[in-house]
Design a protein around this motif. Sequence first.
Motif, PDB file in Angstrom:
ATOM      1  N   ALA A 163     -43.715  77.501 -42.793  1.00  0.00           N
ATOM      2  CA  ALA A 163     -42.931  78.536 -42.134  1.00  0.00           C
ATOM      3  C   ALA A 163     -41.858  77.990 -41.268  1.00  0.00           C
ATOM      4  CB  ALA A 163     -43.879  79.150 -41.219  1.00  0.00           C
TER       5      ALA A 163
ATOM      6  N   LYS B 169     -45.415  86.467 -42.384  1.00  0.00           N
ATOM      7  CA  LYS B 169     -44.428  85.645 -42.095  1.00  0.00           C
ATOM      8  C   LYS B 169     -43.335  85.840 -41.325  1.00  0.00           C
ATOM      9  CE  LYS B 169     -45.203  83.400 -46.979  1.00  0.00           C
ATOM     10  NZ  LYS B 169     -46.677  83.876 -47.147  1.00  0.00           N
ATOM     11  N   LEU B 170     -42.878  87.035 -41.208  1.00  0.00           N
ATOM     12  CA  LEU B 170     -41.888  87.544 -40.105  1.00  0.00           C
ATOM     13  C   LEU B 170     -42.170  87.188 -38.723  1.00  0.00           C
ATOM     14  CD1 LEU B 170     -40.989  90.987 -41.405  1.00  0.00           C
ATOM     15  CD2 LEU B 170     -39.731  88.858 -41.833  1.00  0.00           C
TER      16      LEU B 170
ATOM     17  N   ARG C 281     -46.983  80.255 -52.184  1.00  0.00           N
ATOM     18  CA  ARG C 281     -47.461  80.264 -50.874  1.00  0.00           C
ATOM     19  C   ARG C 281     -46.612  79.528 -49.902  1.00  0.00           C
ATOM     20  NH1 ARG C 281     -51.502  77.793 -53.495  1.00  0.00           N
ATOM     21  NH2 ARG C 281     -51.874  75.777 -52.930  1.00  0.00           N
TER      22      ARG C 281
ATOM     23  N   GLU D  88     -53.820  82.355 -44.196  1.00  0.00           N
ATOM     24  CA  GLU D  88     -53.784  81.824 -45.529  1.00  0.00           C
ATOM     25  C   GLU D  88     -54.120  82.806 -46.417  1.00  0.00           C
ATOM     26  OE1 GLU D  88     -53.358  78.345 -46.451  1.00  0.00           O
ATOM     27  OE2 GLU D  88     -53.415  77.301 -44.495  1.00  0.00           O
TER      28      GLU D  88
ATOM     29  N   HIS E  86     -44.391  84.705 -37.952  1.00  0.00           N
ATOM     30  CA  HIS E  86     -44.446  83.115 -37.644  1.00  0.00           C
ATOM     31  C   HIS E  86     -43.217  82.716 -37.420  1.00  0.00           C
ATOM     32  CE1 HIS E  86     -48.728  82.773 -37.975  1.00  0.00           C
ATOM     33  NE2 HIS E  86     -48.705  83.186 -39.168  1.00  0.00           N
TER      34      HIS E  86
ATOM     35  N   ASP F  82     -49.099  90.123 -45.416  1.00  0.00           N
ATOM     36  CA  ASP F  82     -48.312  88.909 -45.638  1.00  0.00           C
ATOM     37  C   ASP F  82     -46.897  89.000 -45.155  1.00  0.00           C
ATOM     38  OD1 ASP F  82     -48.776  86.051 -46.472  1.00  0.00           O
ATOM     39  OD2 ASP F  82     -47.120  86.648 -47.988  1.00  0.00           O
ATOM     40  N   HIS F  83     -46.110  89.882 -45.428  1.00  0.00           N
ATOM     41  CA  HIS F  83     -44.707  90.040 -44.861  1.00  0.00           C
ATOM     42  C   HIS F  83     -44.715  89.963 -43.664  1.00  0.00           C
ATOM     43  CE1 HIS F  83     -42.616  91.451 -49.098  1.00  0.00           C
ATOM     44  NE2 HIS F  83     -43.848  91.428 -49.263  1.00  0.00           N
TER      45      HIS F  83
ATOM     46  N   LYS G 109     -39.252  86.555 -47.977  1.00  0.00           N
ATOM     47  CA  LYS G 109     -39.756  87.669 -47.141  1.00  0.00           C
ATOM     48  C   LYS G 109     -38.772  88.024 -46.011  1.00  0.00           C
ATOM     49  CE  LYS G 109     -44.470  87.885 -48.629  1.00  0.00           C
ATOM     50  NZ  LYS G 109     -44.246  87.391 -49.957  1.00  0.00           N
ATOM     51  N   LEU G 110     -38.161  86.454 -45.292  1.00  0.00           N
ATOM     52  CA  LEU G 110     -37.187  86.784 -44.335  1.00  0.00           C
ATOM     53  C   LEU G 110     -35.970  87.440 -44.871  1.00  0.00           C
ATOM     54  CD1 LEU G 110     -38.005  83.284 -42.787  1.00  0.00           C
ATOM     55  CD2 LEU G 110     -38.770  85.458 -42.160  1.00  0.00           C
TER      56      LEU G 110
ATOM     57  N   HIS H 125     -41.738  82.287 -48.070  1.00  0.00           N
ATOM     58  CA  HIS H 125     -41.311  82.531 -46.723  1.00  0.00           C
ATOM     59  C   HIS H 125     -39.851  82.986 -46.599  1.00  0.00           C
ATOM     60  CE1 HIS H 125     -44.865  80.760 -44.355  1.00  0.00           C
ATOM     61  NE2 HIS H 125     -45.348  80.340 -45.556  1.00  0.00           N
TER      62      HIS H 125
ATOM     63  N   ASP I 286     -36.351  90.998 -45.601  1.00  0.00           N
ATOM     64  CA  ASP I 286     -36.400  91.799 -44.220  1.00  0.00           C
ATOM     65  C   ASP I 286     -34.950  91.811 -43.599  1.00  0.00           C
ATOM     66  OD1 ASP I 286     -38.176  92.986 -42.138  1.00  0.00           O
ATOM     67  OD2 ASP I 286     -37.132  91.617 -41.210  1.00  0.00           O
TER      68      ASP I 286
ATOM     69  N   GLN J 163     -49.158  75.852 -43.958  1.00  0.00           N
ATOM     70  CA  GLN J 163     -48.453  76.933 -43.753  1.00  0.00           C
ATOM     71  C   GLN J 163     -47.549  77.119 -42.599  1.00  0.00           C
ATOM     72  OE1 GLN J 163     -48.170  80.146 -45.355  1.00  0.00           O
ATOM     73  NE2 GLN J 163     -48.876  78.744 -47.041  1.00  0.00           N
TER      74      GLN J 163
END
Lengths: 244, 244
Positions: B232, A71-72, B63, A59, A74, A67-68, B71-72, B68, B75, B228
């Motif tokens: 996710a 998230k990847l 957040r 968190e 998780h 944080d990037h 960021k995915l 999420h 990437d 979170q």
Amino acid sequence: MRRRSFLTAAATAGTLSCLNQRSVFAAEKPKLEKGAVILFQGDSITDAGRNKKEPVANEGLGRGYPDHVAKLLHDAHPELDLQIHNRGISGNKVPDLDRRWQKDCIDVQPDILSILIGVNDIWHMLNGRYDGTAETYRDGFTALLDRTRKALPSVTLVVCEPFVLMSGTVKQNKDKWFPEFTNRRQYAKQVAVQAGAIWVPFQTMFDDAVAAGTNPSDLAGDGVHPTQKGHALMAKTWREVVGV
Amino acid sequence: MRRRSFLTAAATAGTLSCLNQRSVFAAEKPKLEKGAVILFQGDSITDAGRNKKEPVANEGLGRGYPDHVAKLLHDAHPELDLQIHNRGISGNKVPDLDRRWQKDCIDVQPDILSILIGVNDIWHMLNGRYDGTAETYRDGFTALLDRTRKALPSVTLVVCEPFVLMSGTVKQNKDKWFPEFTNRRQYAKQVAVQAGAIWVPFQTMFDDAVAAGTNPSDLAGDGVHPTQKGHALMAKTWREVVGV
């Protein structure tokens, strides 16, 4: 995640010229187990606006590469309930990490510890707020990793290469930044390899991106602090190199 | 990304019982092109603390699941320079979206528009702040999507299933929430299919996670706002279903 490869010894027996090869990733890749603890440590690049009042896992990790990565990871491993922490603090140098290391590293008991430190060790010297030399950086960083190994013998160490982009303040003051910055960067790699750490070559990564046509200021406006595009690239590289 | 599948017509010709099948994903999957604009719209679940003062693409996305997903996707597709926006606003119901739709949706010119709306349409009714019925929700949502299709004929529409978890306020007041919530959820799916939207089955996803042993309060403490871990899971499902 518990053993360092014997390849480490082979790598540390190498010379500084060997350290310039990209292929020196001597440390063993970690295997993520359920509930594994990952800790990011460093300065403002790591901090990136994280929650410093009540830091908890997963968190308020800020808007930067930790944080990037979180998230990847998780997304890739939802069943593992990974505990990902960010304890970077803006402005920190090696001695600042050392002062808060028990509380902000040892007590967190990380399985993987990632450190990105060094740009303030030179930046604060350039603006007259610090008198540490490149060798101060090398010796302090070495001592910090020794201390970490003793306290956390099974930790997977990840050392991230300090980097700058040729934009903003770095471009404006490049005669002051170089070769001083290059020296510290090479020391960081030396320290990392000697500690059996995984080395994440952020400078190489950014140099490659610029060589491929990306504008340096699209990666870090002031030459030091990455944009979201820069952080995303760091997270991608971090995951690939660490192998998680 | 430009055409709706003729399967849409087949799906809309179906009955409400058909709408309960998980396999009804009538809309065509989008193909992401360079610079594609993705917009997330909704209430507090989407908002999740995003920057509402000066909203821009890829920054300050909050957040929640939009960040999420961002960021995915960055990437997975760093070369595409995707422009990802979050314009969710806490407390919003369908009529609130309608009032700000020109500025906060049409003007953004999304290639993919994702909407999650509905929980406040019932919550604010239960606590006496709103008098909309389930049919008000259905008709308002239908009109909003019609308006969107006319203004943005080539947009890929994504409608996310409103959901609740059996924890917090929902568990405490379950006799008030049900069957009212189930009715609206079914209307949301009906509206989505009729508009040729991709349907993201968040309620099914959360129900499956709970059936597999996850504690509902680990996914949404108050029954409405995801943790979170919940966000996710939403991001993972959103990507899989939307196919990007």
